[in-house]
Motif scaffolding. Structure first.
Motif, PDB file in Angstrom:
ATOM      1  N   VAL A   3      99.387 -23.667 -11.865  1.00 15.73           N
ATOM      2  CA  VAL A   3     100.390 -24.647 -12.286  1.00 15.73           C
ATOM      3  C   VAL A   3     100.654 -24.517 -13.783  1.00 15.73           C
ATOM      4  CG1 VAL A   3     100.881 -27.113 -12.532  1.00 15.73           C
ATOM      5  CG2 VAL A   3      99.967 -26.228 -10.374  1.00 15.73           C
ATOM      6  N   GLU A   4      99.605 -24.346 -14.567  1.00 13.54           N
ATOM      7  CA  GLU A   4      99.775 -24.178 -16.011  1.00 13.54           C
ATOM      8  C   GLU A   4     100.604 -22.919 -16.300  1.00 13.54           C
ATOM      9  OE1 GLU A   4      98.867 -22.599 -19.938  1.00 13.54           O
ATOM     10  OE2 GLU A   4      97.977 -21.788 -18.114  1.00 13.54           O
ATOM     11  N   TYR A   5     100.380 -21.864 -15.561  1.00 17.51           N
ATOM     12  CA  TYR A   5     101.145 -20.629 -15.715  1.00 17.51           C
ATOM     13  C   TYR A   5     102.620 -20.873 -15.390  1.00 17.51           C
ATOM     14  CZ  TYR A   5     102.323 -15.662 -15.220  1.00 17.51           C
ATOM     15  OH  TYR A   5     102.877 -14.415 -15.356  1.00 17.51           O
ATOM     16  N   MET A   6     102.865 -21.643 -14.347  1.00 20.72           N
ATOM     17  CA  MET A   6     104.247 -21.970 -13.974  1.00 20.72           C
ATOM     18  C   MET A   6     104.935 -22.797 -15.045  1.00 20.72           C
ATOM     19  SD  MET A   6     104.012 -22.806  -9.958  1.00 20.72           S
ATOM     20  CE  MET A   6     103.197 -21.683  -8.865  1.00 20.72           C
ATOM     21  N   VAL A   7     104.185 -23.675 -15.682  1.00 17.69           N
ATOM     22  CA  VAL A   7     104.750 -24.461 -16.782  1.00 17.69           C
ATOM     23  C   VAL A   7     105.210 -23.510 -17.887  1.00 17.69           C
ATOM     24  CG1 VAL A   7     104.202 -26.100 -18.636  1.00 17.69           C
ATOM     25  CG2 VAL A   7     103.421 -26.554 -16.305  1.00 17.69           C
ATOM     26  N   GLU A   8     104.367 -22.545 -18.225  1.00 17.33           N
ATOM     27  CA  GLU A   8     104.715 -21.570 -19.264  1.00 17.33           C
ATOM     28  C   GLU A   8     105.914 -20.712 -18.884  1.00 17.33           C
ATOM     29  OE1 GLU A   8     101.410 -19.137 -20.375  1.00 17.33           O
ATOM     30  OE2 GLU A   8     100.157 -20.851 -20.901  1.00 17.33           O
ATOM     31  N   LEU A  39     107.620 -25.514  -9.867  1.00 15.03           N
ATOM     32  CA  LEU A  39     107.145 -26.899  -9.915  1.00 15.03           C
ATOM     33  C   LEU A  39     108.150 -27.830  -9.251  1.00 15.03           C
ATOM     34  CD1 LEU A  39     105.773 -27.154 -13.563  1.00 15.03           C
ATOM     35  CD2 LEU A  39     104.500 -26.710 -11.472  1.00 15.03           C
ATOM     36  N   ALA A  40     107.660 -28.778  -8.497  1.00 15.73           N
ATOM     37  CA  ALA A  40     108.517 -29.764  -7.850  1.00 15.73           C
ATOM     38  C   ALA A  40     108.791 -30.948  -8.777  1.00 15.73           C
ATOM     39  CB  ALA A  40     107.881 -30.264  -6.556  1.00 15.73           C
ATOM     40  N   ARG A  41     107.946 -31.112  -9.779  1.00 17.20           N
ATOM     41  CA  ARG A  41     108.091 -32.208 -10.740  1.00 17.20           C
ATOM     42  C   ARG A  41     107.971 -31.655 -12.154  1.00 17.20           C
ATOM     43  NH1 ARG A  41     103.406 -36.136  -9.079  1.00 17.20           N
ATOM     44  NH2 ARG A  41     102.633 -34.466  -7.806  1.00 17.20           N
ATOM     45  N   ALA A  42     108.455 -32.416 -13.094  1.00 15.48           N
ATOM     46  CA  ALA A  42     108.324 -32.037 -14.500  1.00 15.48           C
ATOM     47  C   ALA A  42     106.842 -32.000 -14.873  1.00 15.48           C
ATOM     48  CB  ALA A  42     109.066 -33.032 -15.387  1.00 15.48           C
ATOM     49  N   PRO A  43     106.446 -31.084 -15.766  1.00 13.10           N
ATOM     50  CA  PRO A  43     105.041 -31.002 -16.182  1.00 13.10           C
ATOM     51  C   PRO A  43     104.487 -32.321 -16.727  1.00 13.10           C
ATOM     52  CG  PRO A  43     106.235 -29.080 -16.939  1.00 13.10           C
ATOM     53  CD  PRO A  43     107.259 -30.023 -16.356  1.00 13.10           C
ATOM     54  N   SER A  44     105.327 -33.121 -17.344  1.00 14.26           N
ATOM     55  CA  SER A  44     104.872 -34.403 -17.880  1.00 14.26           C
ATOM     56  C   SER A  44     104.621 -35.437 -16.785  1.00 14.26           C
ATOM     57  CB  SER A  44     105.898 -34.952 -18.876  1.00 14.26           C
ATOM     58  OG  SER A  44     107.132 -35.172 -18.219  1.00 14.26           O
ATOM     59  N   GLU A  45     105.094 -35.163 -15.570  1.00 16.23           N
ATOM     60  CA  GLU A  45     104.897 -36.078 -14.443  1.00 16.23           C
ATOM     61  C   GLU A  45     103.775 -35.622 -13.518  1.00 16.23           C
ATOM     62  OE1 GLU A  45     108.661 -36.262 -12.497  1.00 16.23           O
ATOM     63  OE2 GLU A  45     109.658 -37.171 -14.214  1.00 16.23           O
ATOM     64  N   LEU A  46     103.137 -34.535 -13.855  1.00 15.58           N
ATOM     65  CA  LEU A  46     102.075 -33.971 -13.032  1.00 15.58           C
ATOM     66  C   LEU A  46     100.794 -33.976 -13.847  1.00 15.58           C
ATOM     67  CD1 LEU A  46     101.329 -32.487 -10.400  1.00 15.58           C
ATOM     68  CD2 LEU A  46     102.001 -30.372 -11.533  1.00 15.58           C
ATOM     69  N   ASN A  47      99.761 -34.612 -13.315  1.00 13.47           N
ATOM     70  CA  ASN A  47      98.521 -34.699 -14.087  1.00 13.47           C
ATOM     71  C   ASN A  47      97.357 -34.041 -13.355  1.00 13.47           C
ATOM     72  OD1 ASN A  47      97.255 -36.737 -12.345  1.00 13.47           O
ATOM     73  ND2 ASN A  47      98.805 -38.121 -13.169  1.00 13.47           N
ATOM     74  N   LEU A  48      96.253 -33.896 -14.051  1.00 13.40           N
ATOM     75  CA  LEU A  48      95.085 -33.241 -13.465  1.00 13.40           C
ATOM     76  C   LEU A  48      94.518 -34.017 -12.285  1.00 13.40           C
ATOM     77  CD1 LEU A  48      93.167 -31.878 -16.576  1.00 13.40           C
ATOM     78  CD2 LEU A  48      94.406 -30.590 -14.840  1.00 13.40           C
ATOM     79  N   ALA A  49      94.641 -35.332 -12.311  1.00 10.37           N
ATOM     80  CA  ALA A  49      94.149 -36.127 -11.181  1.00 10.37           C
ATOM     81  C   ALA A  49      94.872 -35.737  -9.901  1.00 10.37           C
ATOM     82  CB  ALA A  49      94.325 -37.617 -11.462  1.00 10.37           C
ATOM     83  N   ASP A  50      96.178 -35.458  -9.992  1.00  3.58           N
ATOM     84  CA  ASP A  50      96.929 -35.030  -8.813  1.00  3.58           C
ATOM     85  C   ASP A  50      96.281 -33.808  -8.184  1.00  3.58           C
ATOM     86  OD1 ASP A  50      98.914 -37.004  -9.247  1.00  3.58           O
ATOM     87  OD2 ASP A  50     100.065 -35.654 -10.537  1.00  3.58           O
ATOM     88  N   LEU A  51      95.952 -32.824  -8.992  1.00  5.97           N
ATOM     89  CA  LEU A  51      95.371 -31.584  -8.480  1.00  5.97           C
ATOM     90  C   LEU A  51      93.951 -31.788  -7.965  1.00  5.97           C
ATOM     91  CD1 LEU A  51      96.610 -29.048 -11.192  1.00  5.97           C
ATOM     92  CD2 LEU A  51      97.739 -29.749  -9.083  1.00  5.97           C
ATOM     93  N   THR A  81      98.286 -34.536 -18.629  1.00  6.66           N
ATOM     94  CA  THR A  81      99.374 -33.954 -17.850  1.00  6.66           C
ATOM     95  C   THR A  81      99.382 -32.440 -18.008  1.00  6.66           C
ATOM     96  OG1 THR A  81     101.039 -34.028 -19.595  1.00  6.66           O
ATOM     97  CG2 THR A  81     100.769 -36.030 -18.241  1.00  6.66           C
ATOM     98  N   MET A  82     100.113 -31.795 -17.138  1.00  6.52           N
ATOM     99  CA  MET A  82     100.250 -30.342 -17.247  1.00  6.52           C
ATOM    100  C   MET A  82     101.027 -29.975 -18.516  1.00  6.52           C
ATOM    101  SD  MET A  82      98.330 -29.512 -14.863  1.00  6.52           S
ATOM    102  CE  MET A  82      98.431 -27.753 -15.113  1.00  6.52           C
ATOM    103  N   ALA A  83     101.852 -30.869 -18.993  1.00  4.59           N
ATOM    104  CA  ALA A  83     102.551 -30.626 -20.267  1.00  4.59           C
ATOM    105  C   ALA A  83     101.553 -30.609 -21.423  1.00  4.59           C
ATOM    106  CB  ALA A  83     103.609 -31.695 -20.496  1.00  4.59           C
ATOM    107  N   ASP A  84     100.484 -31.411 -21.313  1.00  2.89           N
ATOM    108  CA  ASP A  84      99.449 -31.447 -22.338  1.00  2.89           C
ATOM    109  C   ASP A  84      98.675 -30.139 -22.413  1.00  2.89           C
ATOM    110  OD1 ASP A  84     100.055 -34.116 -22.897  1.00  2.89           O
ATOM    111  OD2 ASP A  84      98.551 -34.863 -21.476  1.00  2.89           O
ATOM    112  N   LEU A  85      98.481 -29.511 -21.268  1.00  2.93           N
ATOM    113  CA  LEU A  85      97.708 -28.267 -21.247  1.00  2.93           C
ATOM    114  C   LEU A  85      98.501 -27.138 -21.849  1.00  2.93           C
ATOM    115  CD1 LEU A  85      95.998 -28.423 -17.743  1.00  2.93           C
ATOM    116  CD2 LEU A  85      95.038 -29.032 -19.944  1.00  2.93           C
TER     117      LEU A  85
END
Length: 133
Positions: A15-20, A69-81, A129-133
Motif C-alpha cells: 500500500v505504501e508503494y502504491m501511495v508513492e 488505492l480505493a481511498r485516499a492515503p489520508s483516509e487509510l490507516n494502519l489499523a485498517d490493515l 495514515t498511509m499518507a504519514d508513512l
C-alpha cells in the motif's frame, strides 16, 4: 510481545508503494511490487486480493491490470490493515473475544490497565495514515 504477521507487513509495504506510485490514480501490478520488495508473488497476490475484498484496493483486470488505492492515503490507516489480517487488536487473549471465559476475569487486577494499553495502541494505529508513512 506484540507482533504483526508477515502478510500484514507485505500489505503495508504494498500500500505504501502504491501511495508513492500515484495513490488512487496509479495502477500497480503485483509483479512490480513483488519484484521491488522481493516478496513471493503468490503470497503478495493473495494479500492484495484480500485488500481488494475489504475495499482498500480496487482491481483492474486485463493486460495493463493491477491494483490501485480505493481511498485516499489520508483516509487509510494502519489499523485498517492490521484488523484485516490480524483481527481485532488484543494485547492478551482475553481481549480477543466478546465472551470472556477466563476464570480469573472477575478478580483480575491487570485487565483495566491492559485494556487501556490495548486502546492506546489501537488509537496510534488509527492515527497513522498511509499518507504519514
Amino acid at each position: 510481545m506484540l507482533k504483526i504477521s508477515r502478510q500484514t507487513e507485505y500489505a503495508t509495504l504494498a500500500v505504501e508503494y502504491m501511495v508513492e506510485k500515484g495513490g488512487q490514480k496509479g495502477i500497480v501490478s503485483v509483479r512490480e511490487i513483488s519484484d521491488h520488495f522481493a516478496i513471493p508473488y503468490y503470497l503478495l497476490a493473495k494479500t492484495l486480493q484480500k485488500l481488494a475484498a475489504h475495499g482498500v484496493l480496487k482491481a483492474q483486470h486485463g493486460t495493463k491490470g493491477g491494483y490501485r488505492l480505493a481511498r485516499a492515503p489520508s483516509e487509510l490507516n494502519l489499523a485498517d490493515l492490521v484488523v484485516i489480517f490480524e483481527g481485532p487488536l488484543a494485547v492478551t487473549n482475553c481481549f480477543r473475544t466478546e465472551r470472556i471465559d477466563c476464570p480469573q476475569w472477575s478478580d483480575c487486577t491487570i485487565k483495566n490497565p491492559l485494556s487501556k494499553i490495548n486502546g492506546k495502541i489501537m488509537e496510534m494505529l488509527r492515527q497513522t495514515t498511509m499518507a504519514d508513512l
